[in-house]
Write an enzyme that holds these catalytic residues in place. Structure first.
Site, PDB file in Angstrom:
ATOM      1  N   GLY A  55      -3.992  -3.504   6.627  1.00  0.00           N
ATOM      2  CA  GLY A  55      -3.003  -3.593   6.979  1.00  0.00           C
ATOM      3  C   GLY A  55      -3.441  -2.423   7.922  1.00  0.00           C
ATOM      4  O   GLY A  55      -4.164  -1.597   7.460  1.00  0.00           O
ATOM      5  N   LYS A  73      -1.487  -1.271  -4.300  1.00  0.00           N
ATOM      6  CA  LYS A  73      -2.195  -0.638  -4.140  1.00  0.00           C
ATOM      7  C   LYS A  73      -1.601   1.489  -3.983  1.00  0.00           C
ATOM      8  O   LYS A  73      -0.405   1.530  -3.175  1.00  0.00           O
ATOM      9  CB  LYS A  73      -2.973  -1.156  -2.891  1.00  0.00           C
ATOM     10  N   SER A  87       0.848  -0.712   0.260  1.00  0.00           N
ATOM     11  CA  SER A  87      -0.381   0.098   0.022  1.00  0.00           C
ATOM     12  C   SER A  87       1.237   1.236  -0.171  1.00  0.00           C
ATOM     13  O   SER A  87       1.900   1.577   0.997  1.00  0.00           O
ATOM     14  CB  SER A  87      -0.939   0.090   1.042  1.00  0.00           C
ATOM     15  N   LYS A 103     -10.225  -6.365   8.419  1.00  0.00           N
ATOM     16  CA  LYS A 103      -8.901  -6.436   9.321  1.00  0.00           C
ATOM     17  C   LYS A 103      -9.177  -7.078  10.348  1.00  0.00           C
ATOM     18  O   LYS A 103     -10.349  -6.442  10.809  1.00  0.00           O
ATOM     19  CB  LYS A 103      -8.529  -4.724   9.509  1.00  0.00           C
ATOM     20  N   LYS A 146      -2.813   4.927  -2.686  1.00  0.00           N
ATOM     21  CA  LYS A 146      -3.628   5.848  -2.409  1.00  0.00           C
ATOM     22  C   LYS A 146      -4.440   7.140  -3.086  1.00  0.00           C
ATOM     23  O   LYS A 146      -2.932   7.581  -3.333  1.00  0.00           O
ATOM     24  CB  LYS A 146      -2.775   6.358  -1.146  1.00  0.00           C
ATOM     25  N   GLU A 204     -10.613   0.701  -3.312  1.00  0.00           N
ATOM     26  CA  GLU A 204     -11.498   0.357  -2.349  1.00  0.00           C
ATOM     27  C   GLU A 204     -12.668   1.470  -1.872  1.00  0.00           C
ATOM     28  O   GLU A 204     -11.290   2.349  -1.481  1.00  0.00           O
ATOM     29  CB  GLU A 204      -9.527   0.064  -1.622  1.00  0.00           C
ATOM     30  N   ASP A 220      -6.774   2.776  -3.299  1.00  0.00           N
ATOM     31  CA  ASP A 220      -8.241   3.037  -1.543  1.00  0.00           C
ATOM     32  C   ASP A 220      -8.053   4.402  -1.596  1.00  0.00           C
ATOM     33  O   ASP A 220      -6.973   5.251  -1.128  1.00  0.00           O
ATOM     34  CB  ASP A 220      -7.058   2.556  -0.903  1.00  0.00           C
ATOM     35  N   ASP A 261     -13.699  -1.406   2.926  1.00  0.00           N
ATOM     36  CA  ASP A 261     -12.209  -1.791   4.191  1.00  0.00           C
ATOM     37  C   ASP A 261     -14.026  -1.087   5.558  1.00  0.00           C
ATOM     38  O   ASP A 261     -14.264  -1.441   5.849  1.00  0.00           O
ATOM     39  CB  ASP A 261     -11.385  -0.954   4.113  1.00  0.00           C
TER      40      ASP A 261
HETATM   41  O1  OSB Z   1      -7.101   1.626   4.839  1.00  0.00           O
HETATM   42  O2  OSB Z   1      -5.723  -0.193   4.534  1.00  0.00           O
HETATM   43  C1  OSB Z   1      -6.193   1.234   4.317  1.00  0.00           C
HETATM   44  C2  OSB Z   1      -3.254   2.450   6.511  1.00  0.00           C
HETATM   45  C3  OSB Z   1      -3.115   3.010   8.332  1.00  0.00           C
HETATM   46  C4  OSB Z   1      -5.131   3.137   8.112  1.00  0.00           C
HETATM   47  C5  OSB Z   1      -5.884   2.500   6.949  1.00  0.00           C
HETATM   48  C6  OSB Z   1      -5.446   1.599   5.851  1.00  0.00           C
HETATM   49  C7  OSB Z   1      -3.947   1.564   5.538  1.00  0.00           C
HETATM   50  C8  OSB Z   1      -2.457   0.839   4.445  1.00  0.00           C
HETATM   51  C9  OSB Z   1      -1.788   0.722   5.057  1.00  0.00           C
HETATM   52  O3  OSB Z   1      -3.579   0.844   3.462  1.00  0.00           O
HETATM   53  C10 OSB Z   1      -1.360  -0.503   5.553  1.00  0.00           C
HETATM   54  C11 OSB Z   1      -0.370  -1.275   5.885  1.00  0.00           C
HETATM   55  O4  OSB Z   1      -0.335  -1.492   4.897  1.00  0.00           O
HETATM   56  O5  OSB Z   1      -0.810  -2.093   6.995  1.00  0.00           O
HETATM   57 MG    MG Z   2      -8.268   0.906   2.860  1.00  0.00          MG
END
Ligand code: OSB
Ligand code: MG
Length: 379
Positions: free
Chosen positions: A301, A172, A147, A273, A174, A224, A199, A249
Site C-alpha cells: 500500500g 510490519k 505497516s 502495488k 518500519k 522487505e 521494511d 518492493d
Molecule cells: O514501503 O510499503 C512501503 C507507505 C508509503 C510508502 C512506502 C510504503 C508504505 C507502507 C504503508 O508501508 C503501507 C500502507 O499502509 O498503505
Molecule cells: Mg515497502
C-alpha cells in the site's frame, strides 16, 4: 491457473471525457519511514467517463521522488500534456488496448497506473462485473496486516498490541539504521509468535551485513527492501547469505524486474502495488510469473485513499496473493475518506466491495472540499 491472458472482447468503450484532480487529505497521525515523514496524503485522482459510467484511478506518487524516482508534478505534466489528450475521444476494446498509448514512455509507472486502473474500473462497470471478477479473482475477503511507522519503541509496542488485539494477520515494522535490532528484540520478546516482518525502504547497504545477520535470527517472515531501490544484484548477494526471505518492493516495477529478481535469487517474496507497476495488467503478469516460480506475493500500500484502497482490495482477490497485504482499515489513515463506503477490516479481513467495478462511490461534496486543483479533458 485458469486466468484469461487477454480480456474477453466486447464493444469498444469510448472515453468521452476525463477529470484530473489533485486531492489533499490530512493523515490521522504522521507516518515515518526511513526516507522521511508524511503528514498528509497528496494524490492525483483521475475520472474517466463513458456514457453514464465513470472509472476512477488514484496515483500513488509522492510530491517528491523519495520512495521512487517519480513525483506528482512530472506525472501530472505527462497526463495533462500527453496521455489524456491521446485517449479522450478514442475508443478501447479492453485494458490491454491502452498499452500502446502508455508503452512508448520510459518509466512513469505510477502515472501510467493512474490511467490504466481508472480504465479497468470503467471497463468492469461496462461489463457490469466486479473488478476482481474481470481480473480473475474469487475471494470475498482478503487477509490484511498493518505497516507501523517509525516511533519510539514503547509507542510501537503499544501499537503492535492494539493491532494484534484487532485481529490483524501480520505486523510490519518500519526500520532504519539505528532503529532496528533493539526494536525487533523488544517486539519479539513480548510477541514471540506474532507474524512479523520488517521494511527498511532501501536504508541499508551490503556494508550493514552485521545488522542483517542479527535480523536473520528473529523468525521474521521476510525482510522487505533492505537495500537500494534499484539494486536487484545486491539483494541477490544478501539473499544468498540469509535464512530469512527477502521481499522486494521498490525494485519491482515490471514483470521484467520480477523475472530478474526471481532468476537471480534476489527475493523469495514479492510485494505487488498496482499503483507502482503501471496498473492491473502488469500486476497480473507479475502475479502469474511468481505463481510459476512458487513465489508468494502480497499487495502493498501507499497510504491510499478510498479509490486506490478499493483497487488494491480487488487485486488481492487473485489466488497467489497468499500473504496478508497492507490494505488495512481506512480509518487508520483518515478521519474522513473520499468514498461513501466504509473500507474497514473485521478480524484482519477486509471484505471485497460488491457491485460493478471497484464497488465504491465518491463522496463528491467532501471530495470538492479537499480538492486542490481540477482540470477537464477536453478543456
Ligand atoms: O514501503 O510499503 C512501503 C507507505 C508509503 C510508502 C512506502 C510504503 C508504505 C507502507 C504503508 O508501508 C503501507 C500502507 O499502509 O498503505
Ligand atoms: Mg515497502
Amino acid at each position: 491457473m485458469a486466468m484469461p491472458k487477454t480480456s474477453p472482447a466486447r464493444q469498444p468503450l469510448v472515453i468521452d471525457s476525463a477529470e484530473l484532480r489533485v486531492v489533499r487529505l490530512p493523515l490521522v497521525s504522521p507516518f515515518t519511514i526511513a526516507t522521511g515523514t508524511m503528514h498528509e496524503k497528496l494524490f492525483p485522482l483521475l475520472t474517466l467517463r463513458s456514457g453514464g459510467l465513470e472509472g476512477y484511478g488514484e496515483g500513488v506518487m509522492d510530491p517528491y521522488p523519495d520512495y521512487l524516482d517519480e513525483g506528482i508534478a512530472g506525472g501530472m505534466a505527462l497526463l495533462r500534456e500527453v496521455l489524456l489528450p491521446q485517449i479522450v475521444g478514442k475508443s478501447f476494446e479492453n485494458p490491454e488496448a491502452l498499452e500502446p498509448v502508455l508503452a512508448p514512455w520510459r518509466g512513469f509507472t505510477m502515472t501510467k497506473a493512474t490511467i490504466e486502473m481508472a480504465f479497468w474500473d470503467l471497463w468492469a462497470k461496462s461489463l457490469n462485473l466486479p473488478l476482481k471478477t474481470v481480473l480473475g479473482g474469487t475471494k470475498t475477503g482478503i487477509d490484511v496486516g498493518v505497516s507501523l511507522g517509525i516511533n519510539p519503541v514503547d509507542v510501537t509496542i503499544d501499537k503492535v498490541r492494539q493491532h494484534v488485539d484487532l485481529g490483524y494477520k501480520r505486523i510490519k515494522l518500519k526500520i532504519m539504521p539505528g532503529h532496528d535490532v533493539a526494536l525487533v528484540t523488544a517486539v519479539r520478546r513480548l510477541f514471540p509468535d506474532v507474524h512479523l516482518t520488517v521494511d527498511a525502504n532501501s536504508a541499508y547497504s551490503l556494508a550493514d551485513m552485521d545488522v542483517m545477520m542479527v535480523l536473520d535470527e528473529f523468525g521474521l517472515d521476510y525482510i522487505e527492501q533492505p537495500l537500494a531501490w534499484d539494486d536487484i544484484h545486491d539483494h541477490a548477494v544478501l539473499q544468498g547469505r540469509l535464512k530469512t526471505a527477502i521481499c522486494l518492493d521498490e525494485c519491482i516495477r515490471s514483470v521484467s524486474d520480477a523475472r530478474k529478481a526471481l532468476a537471480s535469487g534476489a527475493a523469495r517474496v514479492i510485494n505487488i502495488k498496482a499503483g507502482r507497476v503501471s496498473g492491473h495488467s502488469e500486476s497480473r503478469r507479475i502475479h502469474d510469473l511468481c505463481a510459476a516460480w512458487s513465489c508468494p506475493v502480497w499487495c502493498g500500500g501507499m497510504l491510499e485513499a478510498g479509490i486506490g484502497r478499493a483497487h488494491n482490495i480487488h487485486l488481492s482477490a487473485l489466488p497467489n496473493f497468499r500473504k496478508p497485504g497492507d490494505t488495512s482499515s481506512s480509518s487508520r489513515y483518515f478521519t474522513r475518506d473520499i468514498v461513501n463506503e466504509k473500507l474497514e477490516t473485521v478480524n484482519g479481513v477486509m471484505p471485497v466491495p460488491a457491485g460493478p467495478g471497484i464497488g465504491v462511490t465518491l463522496d463528491w461534496p467532501f471530495l470538492d472540499s479537499v480538492t486542490q486543483s481540477s482540470e477537464r479533458f477536453p478543456a
